[in-house]
Enzyme design. Structure first.
Site, PDB file in Angstrom:
ATOM      1  N   ARG A 155      -3.219   1.591  19.044  1.00  0.00           N
ATOM      2  CA  ARG A 155      -2.903   0.164  18.884  1.00  0.00           C
ATOM      3  C   ARG A 155      -2.299  -0.459  20.136  1.00  0.00           C
ATOM      4  O   ARG A 155      -2.502  -1.655  20.385  1.00  0.00           O
ATOM      5  CB  ARG A 155      -1.971  -0.025  17.678  1.00  0.00           C
ATOM      6  CG  ARG A 155      -2.703   0.156  16.358  1.00  0.00           C
ATOM      7  CD  ARG A 155      -1.786  -0.026  15.163  1.00  0.00           C
ATOM      8  NE  ARG A 155      -2.540   0.092  13.916  1.00  0.00           N
ATOM      9  CZ  ARG A 155      -2.001   0.298  12.726  1.00  0.00           C
ATOM     10  NH1 ARG A 155      -0.680   0.404  12.612  1.00  0.00           N
ATOM     11  NH2 ARG A 155      -2.762   0.394  11.648  1.00  0.00           N
TER      12      ARG A 155
ATOM     13  N   LYS B 266      -2.499   5.762  15.284  1.00  0.00           N
ATOM     14  CA  LYS B 266      -2.841   5.109  14.029  1.00  0.00           C
ATOM     15  C   LYS B 266      -4.367   5.062  13.890  1.00  0.00           C
ATOM     16  O   LYS B 266      -5.072   5.910  14.428  1.00  0.00           O
ATOM     17  CB  LYS B 266      -2.216   3.716  13.985  1.00  0.00           C
ATOM     18  CG  LYS B 266      -0.697   3.717  14.076  1.00  0.00           C
ATOM     19  CD  LYS B 266      -0.071   4.231  12.797  1.00  0.00           C
ATOM     20  CE  LYS B 266       1.438   4.066  12.806  1.00  0.00           C
ATOM     21  NZ  LYS B 266       2.045   4.458  11.522  1.00  0.00           N
TER      22      LYS B 266
ATOM     23  N   LYS C  50       0.837  -1.205   0.000  1.00  0.00           N
ATOM     24  CA  LYS C  50       0.000   0.000   0.000  1.00  0.00           C
ATOM     25  C   LYS C  50       0.869   1.251   0.000  1.00  0.00           C
ATOM     26  O   LYS C  50       0.626   2.210  -0.744  1.00  0.00           O
ATOM     27  CB  LYS C  50      -0.907   0.021   1.223  1.00  0.00           C
ATOM     28  CG  LYS C  50      -1.759   1.293   1.334  1.00  0.00           C
ATOM     29  CD  LYS C  50      -2.246   1.540   2.747  1.00  0.00           C
ATOM     30  CE  LYS C  50      -1.115   2.013   3.636  1.00  0.00           C
ATOM     31  NZ  LYS C  50      -1.564   2.421   4.984  1.00  0.00           N
TER      32      LYS C  50
ATOM     33  N   ASP D 276       4.340  -0.742  12.373  1.00  0.00           N
ATOM     34  CA  ASP D 276       3.110  -1.335  11.829  1.00  0.00           C
ATOM     35  C   ASP D 276       3.032  -2.830  12.112  1.00  0.00           C
ATOM     36  O   ASP D 276       1.944  -3.414  12.047  1.00  0.00           O
ATOM     37  CB  ASP D 276       3.025  -1.099  10.316  1.00  0.00           C
ATOM     38  CG  ASP D 276       2.417   0.256   9.976  1.00  0.00           C
ATOM     39  OD1 ASP D 276       1.904   0.928  10.896  1.00  0.00           O
ATOM     40  OD2 ASP D 276       2.457   0.645   8.800  1.00  0.00           O
TER      41      ASP D 276
END
Length: 409
Positions: free
Chosen positions: A327, A323, A10, A296
């Site tokens: 998270r 994010k 992405k 990530d």
């Protein structure tokens, strides 16, 4: 051994779309990701008057170095952070009035350091509700460029957005950093800018992008290393072997280092020129690891941490609180719901070994929470996700591909 074909990155796809839109000529992109985020980027380019043909396996984008083809547009960025941060800067390089808005989730995420830098460069940016957040309007009259200071400690995307536009500025761009996170993503940006024919230098805290624009090219987009982490983790957790073609020693993406972390925990890992293979050995050792530059993949590690033979402590990941959701807290709360001891601090999470029991995972609208805890579910029968469809943000076919991999011996 199973070979898994991971869809395109992405991060690379949306950078490539920006560069192709800004380049002189028609660029051919191969391996582009089709997902909610990339569709949002393409829709945004269309609203701004750029031409992109993505009907086949090769995408053709006709660039406009002079900026958007329209003088007025409204762009809805959906949940896409790269969309919400990159496209306003691309629009600012042209002339016109361009309004940007985003989902409620994206409206909560910070934009202030980027728009402050744009204002310092002479761009007229107006935030309509909360300062430093969407919605906003860019009254564009080109960007002269020059020197600017930037704090990218919340997101490297602020720096990437400015760098990508640097060659479109009359005087080029000189960025003095006062903070930076996720350094490998900046290396991706610089490598891709060079592939499109521009010069970028990085000396200490100073990055310089020379003026002169971009040249259209043909560009192959490599598989998504963050997405590969779920399959690598699954192999390490279950004793299977997985090979991901297209991610090897020359990969642009720093998130491939997640495989190396699995190696430190006891998995067999081989990173070759054109592929990476992970084999589970039946053991996972506890460890303390700094994941600042590959944050990530923090949820992926947290999700398999209960099966290690000692505590797993992940540090220096404060930016993961900003994010799609917080998270750190989302991972900790879900682990506790599974009966696992998990504690957090401002920039860390520690997960203790245990025997998870079935529960419903709260995804908080976050694709990475959904995919990470799908790995946990391989060892926890009855584990469910409250929002399984959220994976469409980056990997619409995830559940089908993951199920096919886990069925293979």
């Amino acid at each position: 051994m199973s070979a898994v074909l991971i869809p395109g990155s992405k991060s690379i796809t949306n950078r490539a779309l920006f560069l192709a839109a800004a380049a002189r000529g028609t660029t051919v992109l191969r391996g582009g990701l089709r997902s909610d985020d990339t569709e949002a980027f393409l829709a945004g380019l269309s609203s701004l008057g750029y031409s992109a043909d993505t009907a086949g396996p090769e995408w053709r984008v006709t660039g406009r170095p002079e900026g958007p083809a329209v003088r007025e547009a409204r762009v809805f960025c959906r949940d896409g952070a790269t969309v919400a941060r990159f496209l306003p800067v691309l629009a600012a390089s042209g002339h016109g009035t361009f309004r940007f808005d985003a989902s409620e989730q994206m409206r909560r995420r910070p934009l202030g350091p980027l728009t402050a830098a744009l204002r310092d460069l002479g761009v007229d940016v107006v935030h309509h509700e909360a300062e430093g957040h969407h919605p906003l309007t860019v009254h564009a009259a080109g960007i002269k460029g020059g020197a600017v200071r930037l704090d990218a400690s919340l997101s490297s995307q602020f720096l990437t957005a400015l760098l990508l536009a640097g060659p479109l500025m009359a005087n080029g761009l000189r960025v003095e950093l006062t903070g930076l996170v996720s350094v490998p993503y900046v290396h991706i940006t610089i490598a891709m800018m060079r592939a499109f024919g521009t010069q970028v230098t990085w000396d200490g805290d100073i990055l310089t992008a020379e003026p002169g624009g971009y040249t259209a090219t043909e560009y192959d987009i490599e598989p998504d290393a963050s997405t590969a982490s779920y399959f690598f983790a699954a192999a390490a957790l279950t004793g299977k072997t997985v090979t991901v073609p297209g991610l090897g020693t020359d990969a642009l993406q720093g998130d491939l280092r997640f495989a190396e972390i699995l190696g430190l925990m006891g998995a067999d890992v081989a990173i070759g020129p054109d592929s990476t293979t992970v084999r589970g050995t039946g053991r996972l050792d506890g460890l303390t690891v700094n994941m600042r530059d590959i944050s990530d993949t923090m949820p992926t590690l947290a999700a398999i941490a209960p099966f290690a033979d000692g505590p797993v402590r992940i540090v220096d990941v404060a930016n993961t609180r900003l994010k799609e959701c917080d998270r750190l807290e989302a991972c900790a709360a879900n682990l506790r719901a599974l009966g696992i001891r998990a504690t957090t601090g401002p920039d860390w999470i520690e997960v203790h070994p245990g025997a998870p029991s079935a529960a419903e995972i709260r995804c908080h609208g976050d694709h990475r929470i959904a995919m990470s805890f799908s790995v946990t579910g391989l060892r926890v029968p009855g584990l469910t996700l409250d929002e399984p469809a959220v994976v469409a943000k980056t990997f619409p076919g995830f559940h089908e591909e993951f199920a096919a991999f886990t069925r293979n011996p």
